[in-house]
Scaffold this motif. Sequence first.
Motif, mmCIF file in Angstrom:
data_model
loop_
_atom_site.group_PDB
_atom_site.id
_atom_site.type_symbol
_atom_site.label_atom_id
_atom_site.label_comp_id
_atom_site.label_asym_id
_atom_site.label_seq_id
_atom_site.Cartn_x
_atom_site.Cartn_y
_atom_site.Cartn_z
ATOM 1 N N SER A 23 5.519 0.569 -2.332
ATOM 2 C CA SER A 23 4.945 0.338 -1.006
ATOM 3 C C SER A 23 3.848 -0.709 -1.030
ATOM 4 C CB SER A 23 4.358 1.634 -0.443
ATOM 5 O OG SER A 23 5.364 2.595 -0.355
ATOM 6 N N TRP A 24 3.211 -0.862 -2.189
ATOM 7 C CA TRP A 24 2.063 -1.783 -2.287
ATOM 8 C C TRP A 24 2.315 -2.843 -3.354
ATOM 9 C CZ3 TRP A 24 -1.664 -1.468 1.304
ATOM 10 C CH2 TRP A 24 -1.672 -0.304 2.101
ATOM 11 N N ALA A 25 1.717 -4.012 -3.106
ATOM 12 C CA ALA A 25 1.883 -5.114 -4.061
ATOM 13 C C ALA A 25 0.537 -5.744 -4.354
ATOM 14 C CB ALA A 25 2.826 -6.154 -3.490
ATOM 15 N N ILE A 26 0.391 -6.172 -5.592
ATOM 16 C CA ILE A 26 -0.821 -6.918 -5.947
ATOM 17 C C ILE A 26 -0.380 -8.288 -6.425
ATOM 18 C CG2 ILE A 26 -2.660 -7.128 -7.666
ATOM 19 C CD1 ILE A 26 -2.942 -4.100 -7.559
ATOM 20 N N ASP A 27 -0.923 -9.328 -5.787
ATOM 21 C CA ASP A 27 -0.642 -10.703 -6.220
ATOM 22 C C ASP A 27 -1.791 -11.158 -7.102
ATOM 23 O OD1 ASP A 27 1.666 -10.940 -4.643
ATOM 24 O OD2 ASP A 27 0.464 -11.463 -2.880
ATOM 25 N N LYS A 28 -1.450 -11.658 -8.274
ATOM 26 C CA LYS A 28 -2.523 -12.225 -9.112
ATOM 27 C C LYS A 28 -2.114 -13.621 -9.566
ATOM 28 C CE LYS A 28 -1.122 -9.590 -13.205
ATOM 29 N NZ LYS A 28 -1.589 -8.815 -14.347
ATOM 30 N N ILE A 29 -3.114 -14.515 -9.548
ATOM 31 C CA ILE A 29 -2.821 -15.901 -9.905
ATOM 32 C C ILE A 29 -2.947 -16.069 -11.410
ATOM 33 C CG2 ILE A 29 -3.526 -18.322 -9.569
ATOM 34 C CD1 ILE A 29 -4.685 -17.228 -6.820
ATOM 35 N N MET A 30 -1.824 -16.455 -12.032
ATOM 36 C CA MET A 30 -1.799 -16.668 -13.485
ATOM 37 C C MET A 30 -1.572 -18.158 -13.725
ATOM 38 S SD MET A 30 -1.833 -13.440 -14.589
ATOM 39 C CE MET A 30 -1.187 -13.425 -16.241
ATOM 40 N N GLU A 31 -2.635 -18.899 -13.987
ATOM 41 C CA GLU A 31 -2.583 -20.367 -14.134
ATOM 42 C C GLU A 31 -1.851 -20.971 -12.941
ATOM 43 O OE1 GLU A 31 -1.363 -21.484 -18.067
ATOM 44 O OE2 GLU A 31 -3.081 -20.507 -18.953
ATOM 45 N N ASP A 32 -0.602 -21.496 -13.132
ATOM 46 C CA ASP A 32 0.100 -22.129 -12.016
ATOM 47 C C ASP A 32 0.985 -21.159 -11.246
ATOM 48 O OD1 ASP A 32 -1.065 -24.431 -12.679
ATOM 49 O OD2 ASP A 32 0.655 -25.305 -13.730
ATOM 50 N N GLU A 33 1.142 -19.963 -11.733
ATOM 51 C CA GLU A 33 2.092 -19.043 -11.120
ATOM 52 C C GLU A 33 1.428 -17.849 -10.458
ATOM 53 O OE1 GLU A 33 5.350 -17.768 -13.488
ATOM 54 O OE2 GLU A 33 5.802 -19.807 -14.151
ATOM 55 N N LEU A 56 -4.415 -7.402 -2.556
ATOM 56 C CA LEU A 56 -3.663 -6.158 -2.374
ATOM 57 C C LEU A 56 -3.022 -6.196 -0.980
ATOM 58 C CD1 LEU A 56 -2.939 -3.207 -3.224
ATOM 59 C CD2 LEU A 56 -5.102 -2.513 -2.197
ATOM 60 N N ARG A 57 -1.745 -5.914 -0.906
ATOM 61 C CA ARG A 57 -1.037 -5.961 0.378
ATOM 62 C C ARG A 57 0.162 -5.028 0.336
ATOM 63 N NH1 ARG A 57 3.547 -8.492 -0.695
ATOM 64 N NH2 ARG A 57 3.602 -9.885 -2.478
ATOM 65 N N ARG A 58 0.809 -4.893 1.530
ATOM 66 C CA ARG A 58 2.015 -4.071 1.616
ATOM 67 C C ARG A 58 3.216 -4.863 1.081
ATOM 68 N NH1 ARG A 58 2.740 0.902 3.415
ATOM 69 N NH2 ARG A 58 1.053 1.774 4.645
ATOM 70 N N VAL A 59 4.170 -4.176 0.518
ATOM 71 C CA VAL A 59 5.406 -4.847 0.061
ATOM 72 C C VAL A 59 6.154 -5.354 1.283
ATOM 73 C CG1 VAL A 59 7.685 -4.391 -0.969
ATOM 74 C CG2 VAL A 59 5.638 -3.499 -2.055
ATOM 75 N N ASN A 60 6.691 -6.564 1.200
ATOM 76 C CA ASN A 60 7.478 -7.092 2.329
ATOM 77 C C ASN A 60 8.886 -7.482 1.852
ATOM 78 O OD1 ASN A 60 7.288 -9.676 1.173
ATOM 79 N ND2 ASN A 60 5.361 -10.096 2.249
ATOM 80 N N LEU A 61 9.664 -7.962 2.800
ATOM 81 C CA LEU A 61 11.063 -8.286 2.510
ATOM 82 C C LEU A 61 11.196 -9.471 1.541
ATOM 83 C CD1 LEU A 61 13.720 -7.037 3.431
ATOM 84 C CD2 LEU A 61 13.837 -8.715 5.256
ATOM 85 N N GLU A 62 10.176 -10.330 1.576
ATOM 86 C CA GLU A 62 10.196 -11.476 0.670
ATOM 87 C C GLU A 62 10.130 -10.997 -0.782
ATOM 88 O OE1 GLU A 62 8.241 -15.127 1.836
ATOM 89 O OE2 GLU A 62 7.274 -15.177 -0.121
ATOM 90 N N THR A 91 3.359 -10.893 -9.196
ATOM 91 C CA THR A 91 3.211 -9.747 -8.286
ATOM 92 C C THR A 91 3.589 -8.462 -9.004
ATOM 93 O OG1 THR A 91 3.818 -11.227 -6.489
ATOM 94 C CG2 THR A 91 3.825 -8.894 -5.993
ATOM 95 N N VAL A 92 2.729 -7.466 -8.830
ATOM 96 C CA VAL A 92 2.989 -6.158 -9.435
ATOM 97 C C VAL A 92 3.108 -5.150 -8.294
ATOM 98 C CG1 VAL A 92 2.207 -4.500 -11.185
ATOM 99 C CG2 VAL A 92 1.446 -6.889 -11.307
ATOM 100 N N TYR A 93 4.063 -4.219 -8.415
ATOM 101 C CA TYR A 93 4.334 -3.278 -7.309
ATOM 102 C C TYR A 93 3.931 -1.851 -7.674
ATOM 103 C CZ TYR A 93 7.081 -7.293 -5.873
ATOM 104 O OH TYR A 93 7.449 -8.552 -5.539
ATOM 105 N N PHE A 94 3.495 -1.135 -6.621
ATOM 106 C CA PHE A 94 3.049 0.252 -6.809
ATOM 107 C C PHE A 94 3.547 1.122 -5.664
ATOM 108 C CE2 PHE A 94 0.023 -2.622 -8.731
ATOM 109 C CZ PHE A 94 -0.209 -2.058 -9.981
ATOM 110 N N SER A 95 3.779 2.386 -5.993
ATOM 111 C CA SER A 95 4.199 3.325 -4.948
ATOM 112 C C SER A 95 2.984 3.789 -4.134
ATOM 113 C CB SER A 95 4.875 4.548 -5.553
ATOM 114 O OG SER A 95 5.994 4.132 -6.258
#
Lengths: 278, 246
Positions: free
Chosen positions: A225-235, A260-266, A238-242
């Motif tokens: 349900s939840w996603a964390i986006d982290k910037i790793m150098e150029d990339e 920290l954000r909600r998981v989306n269709l993308e 995203t890590v997902y959590f229930s």
Amino acid sequence: MIRIERLNKYYKRLHALKDIYLHVREGELFSYLGPNGAGKSTTIRILTGLTRPSSGKAFLNNFHIEKDRVKAKEQCGFVPQSINLDQELTVFENLNIHGALFHLPRRKRKRRIDELLEYIGLSDRKKTLVKQLSGGMKRRVMISRALVHSPKILFLDEPTVGLDAGIRRRIWALIKKIQQNGTTIFLTTHYIEEAEFLAQRVAFLDEGEIVAIDAPQVLMSKLGSWAIDKIMEDELETVYFSQREDAKQYIAGQEESFTLRRVNLEDAFLSLTGKKPK
Amino acid sequence: MMYGWIAVYYRELLILRRRLSRLLASMSVSPLLYLIAFGYAMGHKVVIEGHTYMEFLIPGLAAMSSMTQAFAIASEINISRFYWHIFEEFQAAPITNFSYVLGEVLAGITRAFISVAVIIVLGLLFGVVLSYDNPLFWAAIFLNSFLFASLAVGLAMLVKSHADQAMLSSFVITPMAFLGGTFFPVDRLPVWAQKILYFLPLTHASKAIRSASFGSPAHCSSYLLLIGIGLLFFLISISCVNMARD
């Protein structure tokens, strides 16, 4: 309502559609999602009679698209990606020609056009030349034109491409309204949020193949349900959590910046194809 | 399903009405120049088959103009196909190929008749009155424009770009316009050239239109040939519509 069986399309050596199987139910709002060149428009063009399939079968309301071509075409309305209105004619004239092409008697045509222009909020533009309309208005005219003959199925090929956010949302509301009136809608888009907002079911298309079909919620819930986006150098990783708490705990122990954000269709699309749907 | 052609023709008529003033102006320019340069300035002392050169020229221009205007429907189809994508609206409609071709051919014929009316008016300005009340004159114009409009629709379905279309006009229509008995009698050329020109439909159209406008007896063979080739092109065009699909 729409049935596709082992549909293939080749453009010389390019295998544009690979063994497509699909069934869209009556009254459903179905979205076809994929990057440019995935085969979305090709599928729609085959179903509406503009392109010949290389092999396979497709039926619109049980009419074979090649063997009962005229009957199959009567079942559907089509809004192509590019504006294909007669720019030198008025809004009414454009809609009137469409009605005549679909064999509607003159009086019925006139009444239906008045209803539709009221429906899309363009009654006052009936006698305006199409070339004098804004991009958003032209899109609405194209949608209403496809509805003149009251089709059972409406094909929308990237209906909001190139429109600003406000107009896009207005068109979404119109599409929802059309579906609520009982029309089956087959929508292609590369706007993830469009599919997420509108569609009851989504098919992900990648390089001519369907990689997943399901309701947007089901596709998303497979990741959590939840996603964390982290910037790793150029990339961006995203890590997902229930659970939100688990995600917060994950951030707490680290120094980098996170979102920290909600998981989306993308997210669902990316995890299945490794590509962005653009 | 039977009346799909009405919708196609109706659309073309609406476009025609909107552009009519521009179209009339463009239809007048070339014939007016030909009448001034060839008919008035160069040919005022020339007599051909007992008629002044101006009288000889006007039926030729009617043949040429009805051909070019009927054929111009190909450019209109191409613009709607490659530029405005309006052709997709016809492709997605439940109409038969026959209906589509008939609607477009009728549009070509309409353009051709307007252009002939322009030639007649220009001829009147130069004091030339021919037998325009002869039904055979209009029958020959109809057959000529039917033939070239049918050819135009078929070719418009086959070409892949505007450039292809322009090339066809340069290599097929322009030479025919000058060599098909429009400006001079074909029998003044060497026999071998006459034999080649005999195969051009415009040669027969010019002959039929000219003899009808002079009130001379009709050349049945020319009419039959125009009917035969016209029907053949029409049938080929119907089968070409499917080739315009990807």
